[in-house]
Motif scaffolding. Structure first.
Motif, short mmCIF file in Angstrom:
data_model
loop_
_atom_site.label_atom_id
_atom_site.label_comp_id
_atom_site.label_asym_id
_atom_site.label_seq_id
_atom_site.Cartn_x
_atom_site.Cartn_y
_atom_site.Cartn_z
N ASP A 1 0.81 -1.20 0.00
CA ASP A 1 0.00 0.00 0.00
C ASP A 1 0.86 1.27 0.00
O ASP A 1 0.39 2.33 -0.35
N HIS B 1 -2.46 3.53 -1.48
CA HIS B 1 -2.16 4.14 -0.18
C HIS B 1 -3.44 4.49 0.59
O HIS B 1 -3.52 5.49 1.30
N GLY C 1 -5.95 1.28 4.61
CA GLY C 1 -6.41 1.34 5.99
C GLY C 1 -7.71 2.09 6.19
O GLY C 1 -8.21 2.18 7.31
N HIS D 1 -11.55 3.05 6.53
CA HIS D 1 -12.80 2.38 6.88
C HIS D 1 -13.80 3.44 7.31
O HIS D 1 -13.47 4.64 7.35
N TYR E 1 -12.64 5.87 10.03
CA TYR E 1 -11.24 6.30 9.94
C TYR E 1 -11.05 7.76 10.36
O TYR E 1 -10.22 8.07 11.20
N GLU F 1 -9.03 9.27 13.45
CA GLU F 1 -7.87 10.10 13.12
C GLU F 1 -7.95 11.45 13.84
O GLU F 1 -6.97 11.96 14.36
#
Length: 68
Positions: free
Chosen positions: A5, A29, A32, A34, A37, A41
């Motif tokens: 990725d 990239h 990860g 979802h 996310y 974050e």
């Protein structure tokens, strides 16, 4: 096989030999991502910002050299 990725240089050059491997999955990239996310974050960012201003140890620091 493998799934990649992240690469040293992005985007991956179209001339890269990696594109020709049958047993390799290449993602842009974003592997990860979802549904939660950005919410997670944001929480991580705000927690690290708080820690930074309080001179506390940050979460998820990346070791870039031996002087870490």
């Amino acid at each position: 096989g493998a799934a990649l990725d992240v690469f040293e240089f992005e985007p991956l050059l179209k001339e890269s030999i990696l594109w020709k491997l049958d047993n390799l999955l290449i993602t842009p990239h974003i592997a990860g991502l979802h549904d939660n996310y950005w919410s997670l974050e944001e929480k991580l960012f705000l927690e690290n910002l708080r820690r930074y201003f309080e001179s506390d140890k940050l979460i998820n620091r990346v070791k870039l050299d031996k002087e870490y």
